[in-house]
Design an enzyme around this catalytic site. Structure first.
Site, mmCIF file in Angstrom:
data_model
loop_
_atom_site.group_PDB
_atom_site.id
_atom_site.type_symbol
_atom_site.label_atom_id
_atom_site.label_comp_id
_atom_site.label_asym_id
_atom_site.label_seq_id
_atom_site.Cartn_x
_atom_site.Cartn_y
_atom_site.Cartn_z
ATOM 1 C CD GLN A 64 -2.804 -1.342 0.193
ATOM 2 O OE1 GLN A 64 -3.508 -0.385 -0.145
ATOM 3 N NE2 GLN A 64 -2.865 -2.513 -0.431
ATOM 4 C CB ALA A 68 4.087 11.062 2.445
ATOM 5 C CD GLU A 76 7.153 -8.639 1.443
ATOM 6 O OE1 GLU A 76 7.942 -9.033 0.569
ATOM 7 O OE2 GLU A 76 6.657 -7.483 1.445
#
Length: 161
Positions: A64, A68, A76
């Site tokens: 994800q 930033a 993982e």
């Protein structure tokens, strides 16, 4: 006088996904499916992870990203932290990891990054049992490590604190 220390690691290499044991094929297939849920608009590098727990639950994670960059999280760690949050007393038996790029086909096994290895090692230390790690690219060979400590020799743990 100095002395030298030699450290080696060992991996089992499977020609492709189809020659893995059936249970690992199924786990890797779940990692492949969850890889499609990755949010990777910046790197266009999609990673999926599937963890098998000793209670037979399977926990999934995909990377994800965030504009930033340091705020994103690897597949993982998403999976392993989710496993720790949902099943704090379960042991992690094995983990399957797969990565694919939107730019080119990944044909080599792609191992976890250093931060993921350290996070995975923490769980291996905690449970006092090895975690089998299987990793691959989009296609091609699959590497198997018998433990996280094999992936991260000389790891940092609580004994140093």
């Amino acid at each position: 006088m100095t002395k030298q220390v030699s450290i080696s690691t060992k991996f089992d290499v499977f020609e492709n996904l189809n020659v893995l044991p059936n249970d690992v094929q199924e786990l890797m297939q779940k990692a492949i499916e969850t890889r499609n849920n990755a949010y990777a608009p910046y790197s266009r590098f999609h990673v999926g992870a599937a963890i098998l727990l000793d209670n037979n639950q399977i926990v999934l994670g995909s990377n994800q990203e965030n504009a930033a960059y340091p705020s994103g999280l690897c597949a993982e760690r998403v999976a392993i932290f989710q496993a720790g949050a949902l099943y704090p007393n379960a042991k992690i038996v094995k983990m399957a990891i797969t990565a694919a790029s939107s730019i080119h086909t990944t044909t080599s096994p792609i191992p976890p990054c250093g931060a993921c290895r350290q996070s995975m090692a923490e769980y291996e230390f905690k449970q006092e049992a090895e975690i089998e790690i299987y990793f691959m690219g989009e296609t091609g060979e699959v590497y198997k490590s018998d433990s996280v400590s094999n992936l991260l020799p000389l790891s940092f743990d609580k004994k140093f604190l």
